[in-house]
Structures are given as structure tokens and as C-alpha cells.
Scaffold this motif. Structure first.
Motif, mmCIF file in Angstrom:
data_model
loop_
_atom_site.group_PDB
_atom_site.id
_atom_site.type_symbol
_atom_site.label_atom_id
_atom_site.label_comp_id
_atom_site.label_asym_id
_atom_site.label_seq_id
_atom_site.Cartn_x
_atom_site.Cartn_y
_atom_site.Cartn_z
ATOM 1 N N MET A 44 -14.533 -20.394 2.305
ATOM 2 C CA MET A 44 -12.901 -19.385 1.686
ATOM 3 C C MET A 44 -13.177 -18.200 2.081
ATOM 4 N N PRO A 45 -13.121 -17.153 0.980
ATOM 5 C CA PRO A 45 -12.394 -15.673 1.566
ATOM 6 C C PRO A 45 -14.072 -15.394 1.915
ATOM 7 N N LEU A 46 -13.573 -14.073 2.930
ATOM 8 C CA LEU A 46 -14.889 -13.557 3.487
ATOM 9 C C LEU A 46 -14.336 -11.510 3.179
ATOM 10 N N VAL A 47 -15.238 -11.175 2.382
ATOM 11 C CA VAL A 47 -15.208 -9.795 2.148
ATOM 12 C C VAL A 47 -15.732 -8.837 2.817
ATOM 13 N N MET A 48 -15.314 -7.658 4.582
ATOM 14 C CA MET A 48 -16.068 -6.780 5.271
ATOM 15 C C MET A 48 -16.495 -5.570 4.196
ATOM 16 N N MET A 49 -17.198 -5.759 3.638
ATOM 17 C CA MET A 49 -17.765 -3.777 3.265
ATOM 18 C C MET A 49 -18.346 -3.228 4.808
ATOM 19 N N THR A 50 -17.418 -2.049 4.498
ATOM 20 C CA THR A 50 -17.920 -1.227 5.637
ATOM 21 C C THR A 50 -18.001 0.541 4.901
ATOM 22 N N GLY A 51 -18.311 0.823 5.729
ATOM 23 C CA GLY A 51 -18.482 3.316 5.347
ATOM 24 C C GLY A 51 -20.359 3.210 6.191
ATOM 25 N N LEU A 52 -19.661 4.504 5.319
ATOM 26 C CA LEU A 52 -20.604 5.548 5.890
ATOM 27 C C LEU A 52 -22.156 4.685 5.619
ATOM 28 N N PRO A 53 -23.095 5.768 5.967
ATOM 29 C CA PRO A 53 -24.236 5.641 5.829
ATOM 30 C C PRO A 53 -24.346 6.226 4.028
ATOM 31 N N SER A 54 -24.997 5.532 3.357
ATOM 32 C CA SER A 54 -24.540 6.447 1.786
ATOM 33 C C SER A 54 -23.702 6.155 0.828
ATOM 34 N N SER A 55 -22.871 5.569 1.626
ATOM 35 C CA SER A 55 -21.984 5.733 0.770
ATOM 36 C C SER A 55 -21.144 4.294 -0.388
ATOM 37 N N GLY A 56 -22.692 4.018 -0.706
ATOM 38 C CA GLY A 56 -22.219 3.237 -1.579
ATOM 39 C C GLY A 56 -21.729 1.799 -1.362
ATOM 40 N N LYS A 57 -21.890 1.220 -0.011
ATOM 41 C CA LYS A 57 -21.365 -0.232 0.119
ATOM 42 C C LYS A 57 -21.634 -1.298 -1.085
ATOM 43 N N THR A 58 -23.557 -0.887 -0.696
ATOM 44 C CA THR A 58 -24.082 -2.217 -1.330
ATOM 45 C C THR A 58 -23.717 -2.030 -3.240
ATOM 46 N N THR A 59 -23.655 -1.027 -3.834
ATOM 47 C CA THR A 59 -22.879 -0.736 -5.658
ATOM 48 C C THR A 59 -21.669 -1.236 -5.851
ATOM 49 N N ARG A 60 -20.670 -1.211 -4.469
ATOM 50 C CA ARG A 60 -19.440 -1.736 -4.388
ATOM 51 C C ARG A 60 -19.751 -3.353 -4.620
ATOM 52 N N CYS A 117 -10.508 -9.782 3.934
ATOM 53 C CA CYS A 117 -9.927 -8.384 3.533
ATOM 54 C C CYS A 117 -11.183 -7.312 3.446
ATOM 55 N N VAL A 118 -10.783 -6.517 3.951
ATOM 56 C CA VAL A 118 -11.896 -5.153 4.267
ATOM 57 C C VAL A 118 -11.830 -4.228 3.183
ATOM 58 N N VAL A 119 -12.853 -3.357 2.361
ATOM 59 C CA VAL A 119 -13.633 -2.558 1.456
ATOM 60 C C VAL A 119 -13.973 -1.398 2.137
ATOM 61 N N HIS A 120 -13.401 -0.992 2.241
ATOM 62 C CA HIS A 120 -13.530 0.573 3.320
ATOM 63 C C HIS A 120 -14.165 2.150 1.595
ATOM 64 N N CYS A 121 -15.322 2.306 2.186
ATOM 65 C CA CYS A 121 -16.206 2.789 0.643
ATOM 66 C C CYS A 121 -15.807 4.649 1.471
ATOM 67 N N ALA A 122 -14.373 5.275 1.162
ATOM 68 C CA ALA A 122 -14.087 6.318 2.015
ATOM 69 C C ALA A 122 -15.270 7.405 1.267
ATOM 70 N N ILE A 123 -15.202 8.353 2.128
ATOM 71 C CA ILE A 123 -16.265 9.010 1.311
ATOM 72 C C ILE A 123 -16.527 10.544 2.337
ATOM 73 N N PRO A 124 -16.969 11.647 1.930
ATOM 74 C CA PRO A 124 -16.534 12.590 2.889
ATOM 75 C C PRO A 124 -18.194 12.722 3.176
ATOM 76 N N VAL A 125 -18.483 12.497 5.237
ATOM 77 C CA VAL A 125 -19.136 12.891 5.649
ATOM 78 C C VAL A 125 -20.643 14.113 4.633
ATOM 79 N N ALA A 126 -20.387 14.857 4.320
ATOM 80 C CA ALA A 126 -21.122 15.692 3.195
ATOM 81 C C ALA A 126 -21.786 15.301 2.410
ATOM 82 N N GLU A 127 -21.188 14.554 1.678
ATOM 83 C CA GLU A 127 -21.435 14.390 0.442
ATOM 84 C C GLU A 127 -21.942 13.073 0.473
ATOM 85 N N ALA A 128 -21.290 12.255 1.094
ATOM 86 C CA ALA A 128 -22.864 10.702 1.841
ATOM 87 C C ALA A 128 -24.067 11.911 2.771
ATOM 88 N N ARG A 129 -23.811 12.833 2.877
ATOM 89 C CA ARG A 129 -25.127 12.877 3.817
ATOM 90 C C ARG A 129 -26.499 13.969 2.459
#
Length: 283
Positions: free
Chosen positions: A1-17, A110-122
Motif C-alpha cells: 500500500m502507500p509509500l511516503v518518502m521523507m526528504t530534507g536537509l540534514p537535521s531538518s526534522g525528518k525523523t521527528t515528522r 507521496c513526498v513530505v519535504h521538511c523545508a528549513i533554511p540551511v542556517a537554521e538546520a546548521r
């Protein structure tokens, strides 16, 4: 059944989401009136596979980790399981391959994008201390990150969560509707046999991949040490794995790619870009 792909910068909160999504899905599925109660939820990713951050700083180990991830997703995907892929998925070529895995079983995704500025992820990464990425590796992965494009089939439907906005919530209802309530699409991409709609597609597929292979081999003949090779048809570059590539392995990868895409009405101008991404993932 459904497949969800998480994506985002390092330390952007992908696992939390990903864990939040897992919890919300289980809560809804456990409701007595829910007609989809037979479904289960499984998270597959670096943490479940024992893959550490340092792997992404070593090309050979990263290649093995990607292979392990794809294999784990292939084993987990079924008509009774919602699979959440909790991994960086920072290269569009990998998201494309995961997309094809879902298509093989005719499932929604679907794709779930954890969007965050690079400076904040850093900043978040530094605050994590030993649990975060090494500074140099963080910068390298941030530079290599390829944001999802909703116009691309493998990045659609795309749900973006603004991680640095405390008021921006995971669009769970929209994700549920896209994954569970909608009928899974019939196989119609690289995993389905259907007539080619562009009469010169096979010719162009063969031509574009041959030209890229030839460009790589010609560049290696120069004897000049190089990390990346410019190839025709795309701004994407072939990244060398720290050694010379042989004609036989390039031919093998080309055959795999053409077999995967032989019946696909891809846009011809996208073939070189996808083939280079395929090479960079598998070399």
C-alpha cells in the motif's frame, strides 16, 4: 500500500515528522469505524537499518546504504502496509528509484519535504552535538541536496512542512486523502508494459545513454585526475567513485537503466539527467 518518502536537509526534522506521521496514521487506523483498519504502518530508514551519519561521507559505504534501503523498502511495501521511508533521500535519482518501487505494486505515494533554511538546520545540527552530523559533512550534504520538484512524477504529490515555523503543522488530512482514500494508480511508469507514445523514444533513449557512456570513457582517457565528468545533454555531472570506470560496468548500468525505462514515455530532454542520476547512485 502507500509509500511516503521523507526528504530534507540534514537535521531538518525528518525523523521527528516521520514518527509523528506514524503516530497519526496508527491513531486513525485504530478507529473502530475506519474501513482501512487492516493496514499497518512501518518506518524504514537509516535508524532501522543501523546506518550512521558518517556513511554519507564515504562514497562506497553510502552506495551500500542506498542499496540496503531500496531492498528494505521493496521487502516492506505491500498492499497491507503503509511504508514511511525515513532517510535523507536528498538526491532526486534515489527518490525516482523509490518511486519505481511503489509503482511495481501499483500503490499510491507521496513526498513530505521538511523545508528549513540551511542556517537554521546548521544551528540545530550544532546543538545536537555528537548526535548531529560532523560540520564538514553537514555542509557537503547541504550543498548536494536536491529539493523535490512537484512537477516531477517521482516528487508528486508533494507536501511541504515549514519546519522553522512553529505554526506550520503536518498536513495529515491531505496526506491521508492522497495515500489512502484515493485509488492507487495503475502501473504507468517504468514498471508497466505499454505502448511508447513517442515514436523516436527508444532511439533517443539509446542515443543519449550511449553518448554519456562515451563521454565518460573519453574523459578518462585523458589521464587527468578528476572527480566529476561533464557529459552531453544535462548540467548534471557524473561523479567518479575514486577509480576509473570500465566499459563493462558502464554497459551493465546502461542496460539496467534502459530496461527499466524502455516502455516509458519520459520527456526526451530528461533522459540524460535521469541517466546521470542513476549512474551516480549505482557507481
Amino acid at each position: 500500500m502507500p509509500l511516503v518518502m521523507m526528504t530534507g536537509l540534514p537535521s531538518s526534522g525528518k525523523t521527528t515528522r516521520a514518527l509523528e506521521l506514524e503516530r497519526l496514521l496508527n491513531e486513525r487506523l485504530s478507529q473502530p469505524t475506519n474501513q482501512h483498519r487492516r493496514l499497518s504502518v512501518q518506518v524504514v530508514g537509516d535508524s532501522t537499518l543501523g546506518v550512521g551519519h558518517g556513511v554519507y561521507g564515504r562514497a562506497s559505504e553510502e552506495k551500500m546504504a542506498r542499496g540496503a534501503l531500496l531492498s528494505a523498502v521493496e521487502r516492506a511495501v505491500s498492499r497491507e502496509t503503509i511504508v514511511i521511508v525515513d532517510a535523507p533521500n536528498y538526491i532526486k535519482g534515489l527518490r525516482y528509484q523509490l518511486f519505481c518501487v511503489g509503482r511495481e505494486v501499483s500503490t499510491t505515494q507521496c513526498v513530505v519535504h521538511c523545508a528549513i533554511p540551511v542556517a537554521e538546520a546548521r544551528r540545530i545540527n550544532q546543538a545536537r552535538g555528537a548526535e548531529g552530523y560532523e560540520s564538514a559533512l553537514f555542509e557537503e550534504l547541504a550543498m548536494r541536496y536536491e529539493e523535490p520538484n512537484p512537477a516531477a512524477k517521482w516528487d508528486s504529490p508533494l507536501f511541504t512542512v515549514i519546519q522553522h515555523d512553529p505554526n506550520d503543522q503536518l498536513p495529515f488530512d491531505d496526506i491521508w486523502d492522497a495515500l489512502v482514500e484515493k485509488r492507487a494508480p495503475a502501473p504507468n511508469f517504468s514498471t508497466a508494459m505499454k505502448p511508447v507514445t513517442e515514436t523516436n523514444y527508444l532511439f533517443e533513449l539509446d542515443k543519449a545513454t550511449q553518448e554519456i557512456i562515451a563521454a565518460v570513457l573519453d574523459a578518462q582517457k585523458s589521464g587527468v585526475p578528476m572527480y566529476e565528468i561533464v557529459v552531453p545533454g544535462t548540467s548534471e555531472k557524473v561523479r567518479l567513485p575514486g577509480r576509473s570506470l570500465t566499459l563493462s560496468e558502464l554497459r551493465r548500468l546502461r542496460m539496467q537503466f534502459t530496461k527499466l525505462n524502455r516502455q516509458v514515455p519520459l520527456k526526451i530532454d530528461k533522459i540524460p539527467e535521469l541517466f546521470v542520476s542513476y549512474l551516480n547512485i549505482n557507481l
